[in-house]
Design a protein around this motif. Structure first.
Motif, short mmCIF file in Angstrom:
data_model
loop_
_atom_site.label_atom_id
_atom_site.label_comp_id
_atom_site.label_asym_id
_atom_site.label_seq_id
_atom_site.Cartn_x
_atom_site.Cartn_y
_atom_site.Cartn_z
N PRO A 1 0.82 -1.21 0.00
CA PRO A 1 0.00 0.00 0.00
C PRO A 1 0.86 1.27 0.00
CG PRO A 1 0.04 -0.96 2.20
CD PRO A 1 0.78 -1.90 1.31
N TYR A 2 0.41 2.25 -0.79
CA TYR A 2 1.07 3.55 -0.87
C TYR A 2 0.03 4.65 -0.87
CZ TYR A 2 5.41 1.14 -2.18
OH TYR A 2 6.53 0.34 -2.18
N VAL A 3 0.51 5.88 -0.74
CA VAL A 3 -0.36 7.06 -0.75
C VAL A 3 0.20 8.08 -1.73
CG1 VAL A 3 -1.40 8.92 0.59
CG2 VAL A 3 -0.98 6.71 1.67
N LEU A 4 -0.62 8.55 -2.66
CA LEU A 4 -0.28 9.72 -3.46
C LEU A 4 -0.69 10.93 -2.65
CD1 LEU A 4 0.64 10.87 -6.28
CD2 LEU A 4 -1.78 10.88 -6.86
N ALA A 5 0.24 11.86 -2.44
CA ALA A 5 -0.03 12.96 -1.51
C ALA A 5 0.57 14.26 -2.01
CB ALA A 5 0.54 12.62 -0.13
N LEU A 6 0.18 15.34 -1.38
CA LEU A 6 0.77 16.66 -1.59
C LEU A 6 1.64 17.00 -0.39
CD1 LEU A 6 -2.34 18.58 -2.96
CD2 LEU A 6 -0.30 17.98 -4.27
N GLY B 1 7.92 18.33 3.81
CA GLY B 1 6.91 19.01 4.60
C GLY B 1 5.79 18.08 5.02
N MET B 2 4.72 18.66 5.55
CA MET B 2 3.55 17.90 5.93
C MET B 2 2.89 17.32 4.69
SD MET B 2 0.22 19.24 8.06
CE MET B 2 -0.37 20.23 6.69
N LEU B 3 2.37 16.11 4.81
CA LEU B 3 1.77 15.43 3.68
C LEU B 3 0.25 15.41 3.79
CD1 LEU B 3 4.15 12.34 3.25
CD2 LEU B 3 4.33 14.61 2.23
N GLN B 4 -0.40 15.76 2.68
CA GLN B 4 -1.85 15.75 2.60
C GLN B 4 -2.27 14.69 1.58
OE1 GLN B 4 -2.04 19.88 1.38
NE2 GLN B 4 -2.76 20.51 3.41
N PRO B 5 -2.90 13.59 2.02
CA PRO B 5 -3.23 12.47 1.11
C PRO B 5 -4.21 12.88 0.00
CG PRO B 5 -3.40 11.80 3.40
CD PRO B 5 -3.27 13.30 3.41
N LEU B 6 -3.97 12.37 -1.21
CA LEU B 6 -4.88 12.52 -2.33
C LEU B 6 -5.57 11.21 -2.67
CD1 LEU B 6 -2.89 14.72 -4.89
CD2 LEU B 6 -4.95 15.37 -3.65
N ALA B 7 -4.80 10.11 -2.68
CA ALA B 7 -5.37 8.80 -3.04
C ALA B 7 -4.51 7.69 -2.46
CB ALA B 7 -5.44 8.66 -4.56
N ASN B 8 -5.17 6.71 -1.83
CA ASN B 8 -4.49 5.50 -1.38
C ASN B 8 -4.57 4.46 -2.49
OD1 ASN B 8 -3.88 5.83 1.70
ND2 ASN B 8 -5.96 6.61 1.44
N PHE B 9 -3.52 3.67 -2.66
CA PHE B 9 -3.53 2.63 -3.69
C PHE B 9 -2.63 1.48 -3.30
CE2 PHE B 9 -0.03 5.44 -4.79
CZ PHE B 9 0.96 4.60 -5.28
N ILE C 1 4.83 10.35 -3.59
CA ILE C 1 4.27 9.05 -3.23
C ILE C 1 4.97 8.59 -1.97
CG2 ILE C 1 4.09 6.61 -3.89
CD1 ILE C 1 3.83 7.53 -6.79
N ALA C 2 4.18 8.19 -0.97
CA ALA C 2 4.73 7.75 0.30
C ALA C 2 4.22 6.36 0.64
CB ALA C 2 4.34 8.73 1.41
N GLU C 3 4.98 5.65 1.46
CA GLU C 3 4.48 4.39 1.98
C GLU C 3 3.25 4.65 2.84
OE1 GLU C 3 7.81 2.81 4.07
OE2 GLU C 3 8.83 2.12 2.25
N SER C 4 2.36 3.68 2.90
CA SER C 4 1.12 3.85 3.66
C SER C 4 1.20 3.11 4.98
CB SER C 4 -0.07 3.33 2.85
OG SER C 4 -1.25 3.41 3.60
N ASN C 5 0.92 3.81 6.05
CA ASN C 5 0.81 3.21 7.38
C ASN C 5 -0.63 3.37 7.86
OD1 ASN C 5 3.61 2.65 7.50
ND2 ASN C 5 4.05 4.75 8.16
N ALA C 6 -1.40 2.29 7.72
CA ALA C 6 -2.81 2.32 8.10
C ALA C 6 -3.55 3.45 7.38
CB ALA C 6 -2.97 2.44 9.60
N GLY C 7 -3.21 3.67 6.10
CA GLY C 7 -3.87 4.70 5.31
C GLY C 7 -3.28 6.08 5.44
N LYS C 8 -2.30 6.25 6.32
CA LYS C 8 -1.67 7.55 6.50
C LYS C 8 -0.28 7.55 5.88
CE LYS C 8 -4.18 8.57 10.78
NZ LYS C 8 -4.07 8.92 12.23
#
Length: 484
Positions: A413-418, A426-434, A467-474
């Motif tokens: 699982p990963y997260v596309l984020a801003l 900086g701080m990450l704001q999720p756009l889509a989990n995949f 793109i960041a690794e996903s930890n429980a959706g975060k």
């Protein structure tokens, strides 16, 4: 030379000339004559986010305009909206007079007159249809209803439902043997391709797929082979088109293996496979499966179709909003043609316009031609590789984001984020989990005023795609960052 010998010589010459021209391009039979490229031919592309069908003249590789089947977002959000949504699949009739266009979001098949570019009829079918194609005798249209578990069979004369063929859940695409005896239906949700008797609509054989996700299938013009792609694991498989329908070959083609089609020329018969995650088209001989070329093309190659004489192969570039024209003798790209947003299936239809200009009812590209492009590269590495391409398709004030993601760990699982800071610091704001597929790739979508954010000139208001690794959706550790 006497008259009788001269007649024999002329007959022999004529026979040799005719047989040389009988190369046979898919989906027709090997006996069909080659049709040289001309201004009467058309290339059509189904464009998913602009909800258009682009129309291109291959003689000079020029876009003539688009057939607008629906509106982009947010116009198609209205409960009173009547247009099509997610224009995606495409087939055409054996007489080259009718296109069948599948729109996934509106569960429809739109039939278009190729000579006039006008809609003849729209048939609504089951949930999330994917592809449509006419039987070789032109009497039926088969539609794979991927959101359900059947192939919808329409009467090609009335465009009304005739029957349904029960399949495993998620039939992905169908194509037919050139002689019209068999239909081959691969699955997008189950590891099974079904061989169906066209005469009685009965399943006569089942071919095991190496994975559940097949988006595309094609049959060679000589009636000997069927090739299908496996998008999730990056492979292409080949099986015998005739009984016992046994598997012949499995080829490792690459991440996001999309579509396959064939070109026959003086050098032989060749399979062309679009590899979306590598931005390449790979070319294989159909006799010994040797790979003979790797052709760099634009971002996320998807649909592919040969010209009527096999001299060219046309490729839809999903994240580049373009058609790439490939010369099959040199296997080089000879033209790139701007078209609409996110082309999916394409079709080359020889002699689609027997007379006249064939430009009636076409509209300018307009908003459908407005897209921004970005890339994401591995964080902390500056090796020049940009495994992820991103397109931002304009839909008025917002954009549809589509990322062709590769280079990640498989089934993770990963997260596309801003990110509020460059380099993902900086701080990450999720756009889509995949979740990545077994090849470590994925197609990821999001929506919003993303272009205005990531290209903002005000420093403290700008954000950066990561793109960041996903930890429980975060979001966790950043692994890919926006290129400069």
């Amino acid at each position: 030379m006497n008259r009788s010998l001269l007649s024999v010589s002329l007959l022999a010459s004529t026979f040799l000339a005719c047989t040389a021209a009988l190369a046979g391009q898919a989906p027709g039979p090997v006996s069909a004559p080659d049709i040289p490229v001309s201004h009467r031919d058309r290339i059509y592309a189904a464009e998913q986010f602009s909800n258009t069908v682009s129309v291109t003249d291959p003689a000079d590789n020029k876009l003539l305009g688009v057939i607008r089947l629906g509106d982009p977002q947010p116009g198609n959000f209205s409960p009173l909206y009547k247009g099509q949504v997610l224009v995606h699949g495409m087939g055409f009739s054996p007489d080259h007079k009718t296109l069948a266009i599948v729109s996934i979001g509106s569960n429809s098949v739109t039939f278009i007159d190729t000579a006039t570019n006008t809609v003849k009829h729209t048939t609504y079918v089951g949930r999330s249809p994917h592809e449509a194609f006419f039987t070789p005798d032109g009497k039926e249209v088969w539609i794979t209803v991927r959101g359900e578990d059947y192939v919808d069979v329409l009467d090609a004369a009335t465009f009304e439902e005739k029957t349904r063929i029960k399949t495993p859940n998620g039939p992905g695409m169908q194509i037919f043997s050139p002689d019209g005896k068999y239909g081959y239906v691969c699955s997008s949700f189950n590891p099974e391709t079904d061989v169906i008797s066209v005469a009685d609509h009965q399943i006569v054989a089942r071919v095991k797929q190496a994975s559940p996700f097949c988006p595309n299938i094609a049959a060679t013009a000589d009636g000997k082979q069927v090739w299908f792609t496996l998008k999730d694991i990056g492979k292409t498989q080949v099986f015998n088109a005739q009984p016992p329908f046994d598997l012949i070959k499995t080829i490792d083609t690459g991440p996001i293996t999309n579509h396959v089609n064939f070109a026959v020329n003086k050098n032989g018969s060749f399979a062309y496979v679009t590899i979306g995650g590598l931005n390449q088209v790979k070319v294989f001989r159909t006799d010994n499966f040797e790979q003979v070329a790797t052709i760099p093309v634009g971002n996320l190659p998807h649909g592919i179709w040969p010209s009527g004489d096999g001299s060219r192969i046309y490729v839809g570039l999903e994240n580049a909003d373009a058609l790439a024209a490939i010369d099959t003798q040199t296997n080089k790209v000879v033209a790139n043609i701007p078209i609409g947003q996110a082309p999916q299936a394409i079709a080359y239809v020889p002699n689609a316009v027997p007379e006249g200009s064939g430009t009636d009812d076409l509209q300018p590209l307009g908003l459908a031609g407005q897209t921004a492009h970005l890339t994401l590269a591995p964080a902390g590495k500056h090796d020049g590789k940009t495994p992820t391409s991103v397109s931002l398709f304009d839909q008025g004030l917002i954009q549809i984001l589509q990322a062709s993601v590769t280079g990640l760990e498989a089934k993770k699982p990963y997260v596309l984020a801003l990110s509020t800071g460059p380099e993902g610091k900086g701080m990450l704001q999720p756009l889509a989990n995949f979740m990545t597929n077994p090849a470590g790739s994925a197609i990821v979508n999001a929506a919003g005023p993303i272009r205005q954010i990531v290209q903002n000139d005000v420093k403290n208001e700008r954000r950066y795609l990561v793109i960041a690794e996903s930890n429980a959706g975060k979001p966790g550790t950043v692994v890919q960052i926006q290129g400069h």
